[in-house]
Design a protein around this motif. Structure first.
Motif, PDB file in Angstrom:
ATOM      1  N   ILE A 191       7.778   6.708  -7.123  1.00  0.00           N
ATOM      2  CA  ILE A 191       7.351   7.473  -8.300  1.00  0.00           C
ATOM      3  C   ILE A 191       7.544   6.636  -9.555  1.00  0.00           C
ATOM      4  CG2 ILE A 191       7.859   9.495  -9.739  1.00  0.00           C
ATOM      5  CD1 ILE A 191       8.493  10.994  -7.141  1.00  0.00           C
ATOM      6  N   LYS A 192       6.455   6.565 -10.358  1.00  0.00           N
ATOM      7  CA  LYS A 192       6.534   5.799 -11.614  1.00  0.00           C
ATOM      8  C   LYS A 192       6.832   6.765 -12.752  1.00  0.00           C
ATOM      9  CE  LYS A 192       3.038   2.655  -9.816  1.00  0.00           C
ATOM     10  NZ  LYS A 192       2.550   3.554  -8.721  1.00  0.00           N
ATOM     11  N   LYS A 223       6.371  15.289  -3.822  1.00  0.00           N
ATOM     12  CA  LYS A 223       6.330  13.962  -4.430  1.00  0.00           C
ATOM     13  C   LYS A 223       5.084  13.822  -5.318  1.00  0.00           C
ATOM     14  CE  LYS A 223       7.219   9.187  -3.356  1.00  0.00           C
ATOM     15  NZ  LYS A 223       7.329   8.157  -2.332  1.00  0.00           N
ATOM     16  N   ARG A 224       3.976  14.368  -4.826  1.00  0.00           N
ATOM     17  CA  ARG A 224       2.728  14.302  -5.600  1.00  0.00           C
ATOM     18  C   ARG A 224       2.889  14.999  -6.951  1.00  0.00           C
ATOM     19  NH1 ARG A 224      -2.536  15.252  -2.452  1.00  0.00           N
ATOM     20  NH2 ARG A 224      -1.357  16.891  -1.414  1.00  0.00           N
ATOM     21  N   GLN A 227       5.243  13.135  -9.354  1.00  0.00           N
ATOM     22  CA  GLN A 227       4.552  12.006  -9.989  1.00  0.00           C
ATOM     23  C   GLN A 227       3.618  12.497 -11.093  1.00  0.00           C
ATOM     24  OE1 GLN A 227       4.327   8.124  -9.594  1.00  0.00           O
ATOM     25  NE2 GLN A 227       3.967   9.166 -11.533  1.00  0.00           N
ATOM     26  N   TRP A 231       3.976  11.588 -15.106  1.00  0.00           N
ATOM     27  CA  TRP A 231       2.889  10.991 -15.894  1.00  0.00           C
ATOM     28  C   TRP A 231       2.518  11.873 -17.088  1.00  0.00           C
ATOM     29  CZ3 TRP A 231      -0.566   9.363 -11.149  1.00  0.00           C
ATOM     30  CH2 TRP A 231      -0.184   8.070 -10.731  1.00  0.00           C
TER      31      TRP A 231
END
Ligand SMILES: [Zn+2]
Length: 368
Positions: A191-192, A223-224, A227, A231
């Motif tokens: 994950i960014k 997780k999706r 992320q 963002w």
């Protein structure tokens, strides 16, 4: 003595004490529906605005001050201000005081709309790339509305309408190869961006509520979605104006629960996309849950029919000339209309001299 007796007699005749009514409320007050400015952010136990308003009008004289030590989402503060009273309100929960502040604080709708568009420009495509699927009828590529998970397995994806052929997939739509490939890519990447990993425990290691499935905030999300939310928050942080950034952040907070794994799947054939939300004060574990498209949720938080922009159209009018003070003294001296304190009401009230709690104060704690 004589003067006091006379005043007492006068009060008895007029039904007033110290100039305001003692005609107690001994009737039912039919509740009126909440309007946009009361519903844009979910909060526990919101009280019906017009009922609270009646109590304030009956028990606090016009120009008086209402003190609510357990303000919640601020119905008491708002009704006091709407009815030409001042307010000092307090809550331990920073989300509560932020909801109150940003409901009362005016913002130009055009500015908020443009700030939203800037966020959209920065991050919409990137977020939507996490939810892409292909139409089951014509193969067109577009973002889906939600996915259904059971424990750690994604079982279905759902979309409303294919933009090309109009096909729908509202239930029982198994993942295709395209979906599996995308999910695998997401699951295998790091994950960014920042996301919270706070534990659901007190410092002594005791859970703050009954122990359920998850141990920390990040585990409440797929997780999706973690992320996508990371963002989205980054894109909001890029907004240069702090005032507008605050509004976008509270918009984010108003839907973060809808992007979590706490959202139970809507009954098949009934509200297939919206789910039922959580209904307990503890975080709630449901083995089968919906994973919502984060961009869709954020867009509706700002522009939807129960969104922030619509709420601001209403509250901008109601609180046009309201001054939010930076201390309770400003409210007492008449230099501000409302003071919103985030912290313990015991700390706040210790600072308030006893004489202030007499006279024209109405002290109440309606909660919510
Ligand atoms: Zn299609």
């Amino acid at each position: 003595m004589k003067r006091n007796r006379l005043k007492k007699d006068r009060d008895r005749e007029t039904g007033k004490v110290n100039g305001f009514s003692t005609n107690h409320i001994e009737r039912q007050i039919p509740p009126e529906a909440h309007t946009s400015m009361y519903v844009w952010h979910k909060y526990w136990s919101r009280k019906t605005w017009n009922v609270v308003g009646e109590y304030i009008k009956t028990y606090c004289p016009e120009g008086g001050i209402v003190l609510d030590p357990f303000a919640g989402s601020g119905i008491t503060a708002m009704e006091a201000l709407k009815n030409n009273r001042r307010a000092i309100v307090c809550d331990l929960n920073p989300i509560a005081t932020e909801i109150i502040r940003l409901t009362i604080k005016p913002v130009k709708e055009k500015d908020l709309h443009e700030a939203f568009s800037r966020v959209e420009e920065r991050v919409r495509k990137k977020i939507e790339s996490l939810y892409l699927t292909t139409c089951r009828d014509c193969g067109e590529e577009f973002p889906f509305t939600c996915a259904i998970w059971e424990s750690n397995k994604c079982l279905e994806i759902r979309y409303q309408t294919c933009p090309k052929c109009g096909g729908t997939c509202r239930a029982d739509c198994e993942l295709n190869d395209y979906d599996y490939k995308l999910l695998k890519k997401i699951e295998s990447s790091k994950i960014k961006g920042w996301y919270p990993e706070n534990k659901f425990y007190y410092p002594d290691g005791m859970p703050f509520k009954e122990k359920q499935q998850y141990d920390s905030v990040d585990e409440l999300f797929t997780k999706r979605n973690l992320q996508a939310l990371a963002w989205l928050m980054d894109a909001i942080e890029e907004e240069p104006s702090k005032g507008l950034r605050d509004f976008l952040k509270i918009g984010f907070s108003s839907v973060s629960h809808l992007c979590s794994r706490l959202l139970a799947e809507g009954r098949p054939g009934y509200r297939p996309f919206s789910g039922v939300g959580w209904n307990q004060q503890s975080y709630w574990y449901t083995p089968r849950y919906m994973e919502s498209n984060v961009w869709d949720k954020f867009e509706s938080a700002i522009k939807g029919h129960q969104g922030l922009l619509k709420a601001k159209v209403e509250s901008n009018k109601k609180f046009k000339d309201i001054k939010i003070g930076s201390s309770f003294e400003q409210v007492i001296s008449g230099n501000a209309d409302v003071f919103i304190y985030n912290g313990s009401c015991i700390d706040l009230m210790k600072k308030m001299p006893v004489s202030y709690s007499m006279g024209s104060f109405l002290i109440c704690g309606f909660h919510g």
